[in-house]
Enzyme design. Structure first.
Site, PDB file in Angstrom:
ATOM      1  N   LYS A 254      26.394  46.666  31.270  1.00 56.06           N
ATOM      2  CA  LYS A 254      26.420  46.598  29.802  1.00 56.06           C
ATOM      3  C   LYS A 254      26.229  47.992  29.196  1.00 56.06           C
ATOM      4  CE  LYS A 254      22.467  45.913  27.699  1.00 56.06           C
ATOM      5  NZ  LYS A 254      21.787  46.587  26.608  1.00 56.06           N
TER       6      LYS A 254
ATOM      7  N   ARG B 232      21.532  48.422  18.458  1.00 57.50           N
ATOM      8  CA  ARG B 232      21.335  49.853  18.182  1.00 57.50           C
ATOM      9  C   ARG B 232      22.472  50.719  18.690  1.00 57.50           C
ATOM     10  NH1 ARG B 232      16.320  51.477  17.386  1.00 57.50           N
ATOM     11  NH2 ARG B 232      16.958  53.507  18.141  1.00 57.50           N
TER      12      ARG B 232
ATOM     13  N   ARG C 150      12.094  54.694  18.742  1.00 60.14           N
ATOM     14  CA  ARG C 150      13.478  55.020  19.094  1.00 60.14           C
ATOM     15  C   ARG C 150      14.244  55.777  18.004  1.00 60.14           C
ATOM     16  NH1 ARG C 150      16.148  50.009  22.136  1.00 60.14           N
ATOM     17  NH2 ARG C 150      17.351  51.653  23.117  1.00 60.14           N
TER      18      ARG C 150
ATOM     19  N   ASP D  38      14.167  50.060  32.406  1.00 67.51           N
ATOM     20  CA  ASP D  38      14.809  48.746  32.250  1.00 67.51           C
ATOM     21  C   ASP D  38      14.505  47.788  33.412  1.00 67.51           C
ATOM     22  OD1 ASP D  38      15.829  49.596  29.872  1.00 67.51           O
ATOM     23  OD2 ASP D  38      17.867  49.948  30.594  1.00 67.51           O
TER      24      ASP D  38
HETATM   25  C1  EPZ Z   1      19.399  53.550  26.663  1.00 69.67           C
HETATM   26  O1  EPZ Z   1      18.803  53.495  25.382  1.00 69.67           O
HETATM   27  C2  EPZ Z   1      19.622  52.119  27.084  1.00 69.67           C
HETATM   28  N1  EPZ Z   1      20.509  51.463  26.122  1.00 69.67           N
HETATM   29  C3  EPZ Z   1      18.305  51.403  27.186  1.00 69.67           C
HETATM   30  O2  EPZ Z   1      18.530  50.103  27.685  1.00 69.67           O
HETATM   31  C4  EPZ Z   1      17.391  52.137  28.166  1.00 69.67           C
HETATM   32  O3  EPZ Z   1      16.123  51.533  28.180  1.00 69.67           O
HETATM   33  C5  EPZ Z   1      17.247  53.599  27.748  1.00 69.67           C
HETATM   34  O4  EPZ Z   1      18.554  54.200  27.617  1.00 69.67           O
HETATM   35  C6  EPZ Z   1      16.453  54.434  28.723  1.00 69.67           C
HETATM   36  O5  EPZ Z   1      17.029  54.373  29.988  1.00 69.67           O
HETATM   37  C7  EPZ Z   1      21.824  51.648  26.215  1.00 69.67           C
HETATM   38  O6  EPZ Z   1      22.326  52.362  27.064  1.00 69.67           O
HETATM   39  C8  EPZ Z   1      22.677  50.922  25.238  1.00 69.67           C
HETATM   40  P1  EPZ Z   1      17.124  57.056  25.153  1.00 69.67           P
HETATM   41  P2  EPZ Z   1      18.719  54.813  24.487  1.00 69.67           P
HETATM   42  O7  EPZ Z   1      17.788  57.717  24.009  1.00 69.67           O
HETATM   43  O8  EPZ Z   1      19.909  55.636  24.737  1.00 69.67           O
HETATM   44  C9  EPZ Z   1      13.548  59.086  22.723  1.00 69.67           C
HETATM   45  C10 EPZ Z   1      18.219  47.757  27.874  1.00 69.67           C
HETATM   46  O9  EPZ Z   1      17.259  46.982  28.095  1.00 69.67           O
HETATM   47  N2  EPZ Z   1      14.571  59.606  21.789  1.00 69.67           N
HETATM   48  O10 EPZ Z   1      17.348  57.565  26.523  1.00 69.67           O
HETATM   49  O11 EPZ Z   1      18.398  54.390  23.114  1.00 69.67           O
HETATM   50  C11 EPZ Z   1      13.431  57.560  22.601  1.00 69.67           C
HETATM   51  O12 EPZ Z   1      12.622  57.183  21.514  1.00 69.67           O
HETATM   52  C12 EPZ Z   1      18.044  48.957  26.972  1.00 69.67           C
HETATM   53  O13 EPZ Z   1      19.364  47.577  28.310  1.00 69.67           O
HETATM   54  C13 EPZ Z   1      14.181  60.486  20.797  1.00 69.67           C
HETATM   55  O14 EPZ Z   1      13.008  60.826  20.661  1.00 69.67           O
HETATM   56  O15 EPZ Z   1      17.448  55.486  25.135  1.00 69.67           O
HETATM   57  C14 EPZ Z   1      12.849  57.192  23.940  1.00 69.67           C
HETATM   58  O16 EPZ Z   1      11.464  57.350  23.909  1.00 69.67           O
HETATM   59  C15 EPZ Z   1      16.827  48.995  26.166  1.00 69.67           C
HETATM   60  N3  EPZ Z   1      15.140  60.949  19.938  1.00 69.67           N
HETATM   61  C16 EPZ Z   1      13.484  58.217  24.876  1.00 69.67           C
HETATM   62  O17 EPZ Z   1      13.965  59.262  24.047  1.00 69.67           O
HETATM   63  C17 EPZ Z   1      16.441  60.608  20.050  1.00 69.67           C
HETATM   64  O18 EPZ Z   1      17.251  61.051  19.239  1.00 69.67           O
HETATM   65  C18 EPZ Z   1      14.640  57.703  25.712  1.00 69.67           C
HETATM   66  O19 EPZ Z   1      15.568  57.021  24.880  1.00 69.67           O
HETATM   67  C19 EPZ Z   1      16.829  59.740  21.078  1.00 69.67           C
HETATM   68  C20 EPZ Z   1      15.865  59.245  21.953  1.00 69.67           C
END
Ligand code: EPZ
Length: 417
Positions: A22, A92, A121, A304
């Protein structure tokens, strides 16, 4: 709203095949906005989040067709460059259309996603990155409004290796003038799969899967045909299920190279893991041993799979400390697992799981996608009946979960409320 009812006691046995990922499919579908030519994707999982993505693409004016797990997208003419709050709130990942719309048309307006059950997030890294690439970006009335004459390559350092920001900026950089370096990029297999698609469309990318990605911009991208990588999180979920029920499961298409950290932890916990080219076989024994895990960006232990691993640790022998370093509030499943008789104490970003002899079925509530499935897994080893409500979370990312678990010998049923 549906519920899933699980009666515990069966060991999972047999073979199960995983769907396409996904989290790879979503950005890849949005990458189709970067070209006016047709794109064909195979192995697209039939989950609610994919349906939401296809609806958004259609709203934007793309032609979309789906036949089973094959999806055809052609964004020949765009009717709109806006993604509304309703869709971004539901999913999102919809925010990722901002960059492709901007790269294609010079402007876009997409609702910012806001917080969610697992953490704040923010999307600051996405927005800063787009600004670095020459766009003007303002957040007005909850919408990110972006404009650009011509995107310019730049060096972008990500404060954290955000998966979404890496994917977002990678897509945009393909159509920028000159070269872009994304430093401290996310290395997840889903990023690599997206890069493969973009390269197939004519992009010039190197380093995907490493922490510096470089992109030489091109003036246009063309159509592509691609098969989505298998879902490592779904695969990991079945592997954990097999191990914790003392079962024997062959997870077809599970890739050991994408699940290294989990497999090490499962072995440490006492499960037998047999890897081959077609998939991974797991054999669990009567009781797993407790092992500590700490979630980290890839190739570390995936956030995850944290909830599912916690479910496995509830009945393990000993005490496991599970530390969550990616999201600040991803332990909501702990209190629900405790309703089943688990002994979990959350202290800041760590959960101390003292293994108990048995769990007993109870009504529990799903709070997010992976939390939902962890409750189903716990239900498989709990005495009596566990009723998991709010399974719409689960349907966002798992296709035919009950059917697959039933085929492995579990007693699982979906009820319509
Ligand atoms: C992706 O989310 C996945 N979603 C998530 O899967 C997964 O948990 C996550 O990556 C981490 O592996 C998709 O791919 C659609 P991040 P994403 O940006 O991209 C911080 C599931 O269950 N951050 O890597 O949103 C953020 O707050 C889901 O399938 C900032 O601070 O995750 C977090 O603490 C849930 N500023 C960390 O980085 C930003 O601009 C990692 O988030 C972006 C992120």
């Amino acid at each position: 709203m549906d519920t899933i009812v699980v009666r515990g006691g069966s060991r999972l046995r047999g073979e199960v095949a995983v769907e396409g990922a996904k989290n790879a499919a979503l950005p890849i579908l949005f990458a189709a906005l970067l070209t006016d030519e047709p794109c064909v994707f195979h192995n697209v999982p039939q989950v609610v989040d994919v349906r939401t993505a296809l609806r958004l693409l259609a709203d934007l004016g793309a032609e979309v067709q789906q036949e089973g797990t094959t999806v055809w997208v052609r964004a020949r003419h765009l009717r709109s460059v806006e993604a509304p709050y309703e869709l971004v709130k539901t999913m999102r990942a919809s925010f990722l259309v901002l960059g492709p719309l901007l790269a294609r048309t010079g402007r876009a307006r997409v609702s910012t996603p806001g917080g969610c059950a697992i953490g704040a997030r923010p999307v600051d890294l996405h927005l800063k990155g787009l600004q670095k690439l020459g766009a003007t970006v303002d957040v007005v009335h909850g919408y990110a409004e972006a404009e650009v004459q011509r995107l310019q390559g730049a060096t972008i350092y990500l404060d954290v290796p955000s998966v979404g920001a890496t994917e977002h900026l990678l897509m945009v950089a393909c159509l920028a003038e000159g070269s872009t370096r994304i430093e401290q990029a996310a290395r997840e297999p889903e990023v690599v799969d997206l890069a493969r698609v973009l390269i197939g469309m004519g992009a010039r990318i190197s380093g995907a899967g490493e922490d510096v990605i470089t992109v030489e911009g091109v003036s246009r991208l063309h159509g592509v045909e691609h098969t989505i990588v298998p879902d490592r999180i779904e695969a990991g979920t079945f592997l954990i299920g097999g191990a914790m029920t003392g079962g024997d499961v062959f997870v077809r298409d599970a890739r050991a190279d994408h699940l290294h950290a989990l497999l090490l932890k499962l072995k440490e916990a006492g499960a037998e893991v047999l890897e081959d080219a077609a998939g991974i076989r797991i054999r669990g024994h009567t009781r797993l041993r407790s092992v500590d895990v700490k979630t980290m960006p890839y190739p570390g232990f995936p956030t995850d799979l944290q909830a599912q691993f916690m479910a496995a640790m509830t009945r393990a022998e000993g005490r496991a400390v599970i530390t969550e370093t990616i999201f600040e509030n991803r332990f909501l499943h702990a209190v629900e697992l405790n309703r089943l008789g688990a002994d979990i104490k959350v202290q800041g970003n760590a959960a101390v799981v003292q293994g108990v002899e048995k769990l007993t079925g109870a009504p529990v509530m799903a709070t997010d996608l992976r939390a939902s499935v962890s409750l189903v897994l716990a239900g498989l080893v709990a005495e009596g009946e566990t009723v998991v409500s709010r399974v719409y979370h689960l349907d966002r990312g798992y296709a035919r979960l009950e059917e697959k678990l039933r085929a492995l010998g579990a007693w699982v049923e979906r009820r319509r409320e």
